[in-house]
Write an enzyme that holds these catalytic residues in place. Structure first.
Site, PDB file in Angstrom:
ATOM      1  N   LYS A  32    -119.057 -37.817 -14.604  1.00  0.00           N
ATOM      2  CA  LYS A  32    -117.921 -36.836 -14.358  1.00  0.00           C
ATOM      3  C   LYS A  32    -117.215 -36.751 -13.140  1.00  0.00           C
ATOM      4  O   LYS A  32    -118.126 -35.989 -12.161  1.00  0.00           O
ATOM      5  CB  LYS A  32    -118.922 -35.900 -15.452  1.00  0.00           C
ATOM      6  CG  LYS A  32    -117.382 -34.416 -15.579  1.00  0.00           C
ATOM      7  CD  LYS A  32    -116.772 -34.898 -16.953  1.00  0.00           C
ATOM      8  CE  LYS A  32    -116.327 -33.152 -17.536  1.00  0.00           C
ATOM      9  NZ  LYS A  32    -115.786 -33.764 -18.562  1.00  0.00           N
ATOM     10  N   PRO A 180    -118.342 -40.137 -37.176  1.00  0.00           N
ATOM     11  CA  PRO A 180    -118.695 -38.992 -38.460  1.00  0.00           C
ATOM     12  C   PRO A 180    -118.842 -38.142 -37.248  1.00  0.00           C
ATOM     13  O   PRO A 180    -120.222 -38.455 -36.202  1.00  0.00           O
ATOM     14  CB  PRO A 180    -119.242 -39.999 -39.167  1.00  0.00           C
ATOM     15  CG  PRO A 180    -120.065 -41.406 -38.934  1.00  0.00           C
ATOM     16  CD  PRO A 180    -119.221 -41.465 -37.488  1.00  0.00           C
TER      17      PRO A 180
HETATM   18  N1  LIG Z   1    -119.598 -37.130 -33.508  1.00  0.00           N
HETATM   19  C1  LIG Z   1    -120.313 -35.686 -34.014  1.00  0.00           C
HETATM   20  N2  LIG Z   1    -120.608 -35.292 -34.571  1.00  0.00           N
HETATM   21  C2  LIG Z   1    -121.776 -34.064 -33.997  1.00  0.00           C
HETATM   22  N3  LIG Z   1    -121.493 -32.812 -33.191  1.00  0.00           N
HETATM   23  C3  LIG Z   1    -120.595 -33.598 -32.881  1.00  0.00           C
HETATM   24  C4  LIG Z   1    -119.576 -34.801 -32.601  1.00  0.00           C
HETATM   25  N4  LIG Z   1    -118.867 -34.839 -31.874  1.00  0.00           N
HETATM   26  C5  LIG Z   1    -118.729 -34.076 -31.283  1.00  0.00           C
HETATM   27  N5  LIG Z   1    -119.866 -33.077 -31.610  1.00  0.00           N
HETATM   28  C6  LIG Z   1    -119.901 -31.644 -31.010  1.00  0.00           C
HETATM   29  O1  LIG Z   1    -118.164 -31.191 -30.706  1.00  0.00           O
HETATM   30  C7  LIG Z   1    -118.475 -30.385 -30.158  1.00  0.00           C
HETATM   31  C8  LIG Z   1    -117.541 -30.427 -28.711  1.00  0.00           C
HETATM   32  O2  LIG Z   1    -117.776 -31.921 -28.544  1.00  0.00           O
HETATM   33  P1  LIG Z   1    -117.614 -33.158 -27.294  1.00  0.00           P
HETATM   34  O3  LIG Z   1    -118.061 -34.108 -27.168  1.00  0.00           O
HETATM   35  O4  LIG Z   1    -118.432 -31.234 -26.083  1.00  0.00           O
HETATM   36  O5  LIG Z   1    -116.370 -32.570 -26.350  1.00  0.00           O
HETATM   37  P2  LIG Z   1    -115.187 -32.767 -25.961  1.00  0.00           P
HETATM   38  O6  LIG Z   1    -116.381 -33.527 -25.135  1.00  0.00           O
HETATM   39  O7  LIG Z   1    -113.694 -33.218 -25.989  1.00  0.00           O
HETATM   40  O8  LIG Z   1    -114.784 -31.775 -25.408  1.00  0.00           O
HETATM   41  C9  LIG Z   1    -119.773 -30.364 -29.484  1.00  0.00           C
HETATM   42  O9  LIG Z   1    -120.740 -29.317 -30.005  1.00  0.00           O
HETATM   43  C10 LIG Z   1    -120.302 -31.068 -30.122  1.00  0.00           C
HETATM   44  O10 LIG Z   1    -121.740 -31.190 -29.598  1.00  0.00           O
HETATM   45 MG   LIG Z   2    -116.769 -33.548 -22.486  1.00  0.00          MG
END
Ligand SMILES: Nc1ncnc2c1ncn2[C@@H]1O[C@H](COP(=O)(O)OP(=O)(O)O)[C@@H](O)[C@H]1O
Ligand SMILES: [Mg+2]
Length: 218
Positions: A32, A180
């Site tokens: 990151k 999903p």
């Molecule tokens: N495929 C998935 N299944 C379940 N929860 C998800 C999934 N993708 C994202 N989330 C949930 O959605 C929120 C945002 O996801 P994140 O990966 O941190 O997004 P970003 O990196 O785009 O900001 C988190 O709480 C994460 O756990």
């Molecule tokens: Mg992120």
């Protein structure tokens, strides 16, 4: 394949979860470049927990959960892209941006300028929810105008076949699969230790993500 960039149409759409699945599937390292916001679990921590793989140290760690340029300015710092060269790495490296493609790093440079400078292939994550066609097509246009090489789009959420197909048609972009929503994953990733959701994420990846297209990248 060396480095792969994971970006998205917005913040909170699942880039970190997708990155964790990709790191796990490829046995890759994760990096990151700029972490803005240190109060909650950082993206690197979430990826380490969900993937069980080691992660590299962030380029910048900034306290404020804001756009990187503003989080840096709040600490009297300017992000120097020269400090954000892709780290040398034995195997594949998954690099996650912040927010969307036009998020500023400083007052002169956006994230997509950095992606273009690296020349690494870019995977664009997009929600399947309403509004995604516009966001995804605009993001694709911006990435290409900046000279980025777009590998394809990964969708996140419930299936929306017509929407996904429309994006691929107008965006002339490869569909790399749809991850999903995995129940309970967020809570599991927020707790220290290897997350309970790791196996579910690995299964979802094996079933839904076209890893062969990603592995083939030169
Ligand atoms: N495929 C998935 N299944 C379940 N929860 C998800 C999934 N993708 C994202 N989330 C949930 O959605 C929120 C945002 O996801 P994140 O990966 O941190 O997004 P970003 O990196 O785009 O900001 C988190 O709480 C994460 O756990
Ligand atoms: Mg992120």
């Amino acid at each position: 394949m060396s480095a792969l960039v994971v970006t998205g149409t917005d913040t909170g759409i699942g880039k970190t979860v997708f990155s964790a699945g990709l790191v796990q599937a490829l046995g890759a390292r994760y990096w990151k470049p700029v972490q803005a916001g240190l109060e909650e679990a950082t993206d690197s921590e979430v990826v380490a927990r969900l993937s069980g793989q080691e992660v590299l140290a962030e380029g910048y760690r900034l306290q404020l959960p804001a756009s990187p340029h503003l989080a840096a300015e709040a600490e009297g710092v300017e992000i120097d892209p020269a400090q954000l060269s892709l780290p040398a790495c034995d195997g594949p490296l998954v690099v996650e941006g912040a927010g969307g493609v036009m998020v500023p790093l400083n007052r002169r440079m956006l994230y997509l300028d950095l992606f273009a400078r690296w020349g690494a292939p870019v995977i664009l994550c997009a929600r399947t929810q309403l509004g995604t066609i516009n966001h995804t097509l605009l993001s694709l246009q911006a990435l290409r105008a900046a000279g980025c090489r777009v590998l394809g789009v990964v969708f996140i959420g419930a299936p929306e076949r017509e929407v996904e197909d429309s994006i691929c048609l107008f965006g002339k972009v490869v569909h790399l699969g749809r991850l999903p929503m995995i129940p309970g994953l967020g809570k599991a990733a927020a707790r220290p230790g290897r997350a309970a959701g790791s196996d579910a994420l690995a299964r979802a990846f094996a079933t839904h993500i076209k890893l062969d297209l990603i592995r083939e990248v030169p």
